[in-house]
Design an enzyme around this catalytic site. Structure first.
Site, PDB file in Angstrom:
ATOM      1  N   ARG A   1       0.809  -1.207   0.000  1.00  0.00           N
ATOM      2  CA  ARG A   1       0.000   0.000   0.000  1.00  0.00           C
ATOM      3  C   ARG A   1       0.851   1.271   0.000  1.00  0.00           C
ATOM      4  O   ARG A   1       0.671   2.158  -0.831  1.00  0.00           O
ATOM      5  CB  ARG A   1      -0.913   0.044   1.231  1.00  0.00           C
ATOM      6  N   THR A   2       1.774   1.372   0.962  1.00  0.00           N
ATOM      7  CA  THR A   2       2.469   2.639   1.179  1.00  0.00           C
ATOM      8  C   THR A   2       3.282   3.042  -0.048  1.00  0.00           C
ATOM      9  O   THR A   2       3.207   4.183  -0.521  1.00  0.00           O
ATOM     10  CB  THR A   2       3.370   2.523   2.417  1.00  0.00           C
TER      11      THR A   2
ATOM     12  N   LYS B   1      26.690  -5.002  -1.968  1.00  0.00           N
ATOM     13  CA  LYS B   1      28.144  -4.963  -2.223  1.00  0.00           C
ATOM     14  C   LYS B   1      28.879  -4.242  -1.111  1.00  0.00           C
ATOM     15  O   LYS B   1      30.057  -3.930  -1.228  1.00  0.00           O
ATOM     16  CB  LYS B   1      28.421  -4.246  -3.555  1.00  0.00           C
TER      17      LYS B   1
ATOM     18  N   ARG C   1      11.539   3.940   3.885  1.00  0.00           N
ATOM     19  CA  ARG C   1      11.071   2.930   4.848  1.00  0.00           C
ATOM     20  C   ARG C   1      12.282   2.080   5.222  1.00  0.00           C
ATOM     21  O   ARG C   1      13.015   1.597   4.352  1.00  0.00           O
ATOM     22  CB  ARG C   1       9.982   2.051   4.230  1.00  0.00           C
TER      23      ARG C   1
ATOM     24  N   HIS D   1       5.033   5.770  11.666  1.00  0.00           N
ATOM     25  CA  HIS D   1       4.596   5.668  10.274  1.00  0.00           C
ATOM     26  C   HIS D   1       3.576   6.803  10.112  1.00  0.00           C
ATOM     27  O   HIS D   1       2.360   6.591  10.101  1.00  0.00           O
ATOM     28  CB  HIS D   1       3.961   4.289  10.079  1.00  0.00           C
TER      29      HIS D   1
HETATM   30  C1  NCD Z   1       1.761  -1.125   8.256  1.00  0.00           C
HETATM   31  C2  NCD Z   1       3.274  -1.021   8.305  1.00  0.00           C
HETATM   32  O1  NCD Z   1       3.989  -1.344   7.372  1.00  0.00           O
HETATM   33  O2  NCD Z   1       3.724  -0.597   9.354  1.00  0.00           O
HETATM   34  N1  NCD Z   1       1.248  -1.346   6.964  1.00  0.00           N
HETATM   35  C3  NCD Z   1       1.131  -0.339   6.066  1.00  0.00           C
HETATM   36  O3  NCD Z   1       1.940   0.554   5.973  1.00  0.00           O
HETATM   37  N2  NCD Z   1       0.001  -0.343   5.317  1.00  0.00           N
HETATM   38  C4  NCD Z   1       1.227  -2.098   9.212  1.00  0.00           C
HETATM   39  C5  NCD Z   1       1.668  -3.533   9.111  1.00  0.00           C
HETATM   40  O4  NCD Z   1       2.609  -3.892   8.411  1.00  0.00           O
HETATM   41  O5  NCD Z   1       1.047  -4.333   9.795  1.00  0.00           O
END
Ligand code: NCD
Length: 322
Positions: free
Chosen positions: A70-71, A98, A120, A148
């Site tokens: 999703r993100t 590497k 991320r 997040h």
């Molecule tokens: C969340 C995450 O990655 O922290 N998911 C997301 O971003 N949609 C929650 C999760 O992984 O459970």
């Protein structure tokens, strides 16, 4: 007809940030500004406007060191709908294997001429480190179990839209509170907007020390159900755990899965959220996840609008200084 770009106007003076690293940093006014602008983008998209080119010519890089569905796609779509170019970096196929360091990798990508990094990483603080070392904007798309922020924003925007307000509501975050960055971002954002927050889950995943953040804690979902307005069902983050926090997934589901029987004990207009990915039958049963109280897919739609708003606030045109 007023276009979305006209409705947006220039980036307001209230927004002074180059980065979005944590909801802990934001004021209630900044959060409400993001929501108001996200609603402009959401309305425009619902009316069929696919492109709102207010950051044309900017380049955003997705720097993802952890998996994402999703993100990552939501940030890419948001940037493209605003007219920006996007580059996707994948840790597994990069020169990290590497021996290149995280900062060197990021500096090399920055040297190609980019305006913003969406990062991320499994290490808490990695986005803060990049913000200190790069000259471009940085957005935290999840740093280990820490924060997040855009997930917290899209969850709370969904609450605001469905319930008509946030202040005064009781919101329960249920599940793996110990390892969830969504939990932390929700707590900061919800508290700033005046909601009462309950963290709920097994005692191995919910410490009484959470009360220090001004939230209530509970080990019993059944006890709190009758008085909550919103349930945000968080995934058990097995990938971040070193020991098993409960004997079996079946036992967890028996005590914490939101199912039809539990739904009958809630307020009639209960709102059910989950950040995804959901594990059907573990934190929520399919009939509840797909039922009328659930706003799980609406959260995903709001995610694109929230990310468009954040990208525009960071990269958009400001009013000329008089
Ligand atoms: C969340 C995450 O990655 O922290 N998911 C997301 O971003 N949609 C929650 C999760 O992984 O459970």
């Amino acid at each position: 007809m007023v276009t979305a770009a006209e409705e947006l106007g220039p980036v307001p003076d209230l927004w002074k940030r180059r980065h979005l690293l944590a909801l802990e940093d934001l004021s209630a006014e900044e959060i409400s500004l993001i929501f108001d602008k996200a609603e402009v983008f959401k309305r425009a998209m619902a009316a069929g406007q696919r492109k709102i080119p207010v950051v044309t010519g900017k380049t955003c890089v997705n720097l993802f060191f952890e998996n994402s569905t999703r993100t990552r796609n939501s940030f890419s779509l948001a940037a493209r709908r605003l007219g920006a170019d996007t580059v996707d970096f994948s840790a597994s196929t990069s020169s990290l294997s590497k021996g290149e360091t995280f900062i060197d990798t990021a500096k090399n990508i920055e040297a190609m001429g980019i305006d913003l990094v969406v990062v991320r990483h499994h290490t808490p603080g990695a986005p803060q480190l990049l913000a200190q070392n790069l000259n471009c904007g940085v957005i935290n798309a999840g740093d280990g179990p820490h924060e997040h922020p855009t997930q917290g924003l899209l969850d709370i925007l969904t609450i605001r839209q469905r319930c008509g307000r946030v202040a005064g509501l009781t919101v329960a975050l249920v599940g793996d509170i110990a390892h969830s960055r969504t939990a932390r971002s929700n707590i900061w954002g919800l508290k700033k907007l005046g909601a009462h927050v309950i963290v709920c889950g097994p005692s191995t995943l919910v410490s009484p020390r959470w009360a220090e953040l001004g939230v209530e804690y509970s080990y019993s979902l059944d006890d709190i159900l009758p008085r909550v307005d919103v349930l945000n069902l968080l995934r058990i983050q097995f990938e971040r755990q070193t020991t098993r926090p409960f004997p079996s997934v079946r036992e967890y589901a028996h005590l914490y899965a939101m199912d039809r029987q539990r739904l009958a004990k809630t307020k009639p207009d209960i709102l059910i959220l989950a950040p995804g990915p959901i594990n059907r039958g573990v934190e929520v049963t399919p009939d509840v996840a797909d039922g009328p109280h659930s706003a799980i897919l609406e959260q995903v739609t709001n995610g694109v609008a929230v990310r468009m708003a954040v990208l525009w606030l960071i990269l958009g045109e400001r009013a000329p200084v008089k």
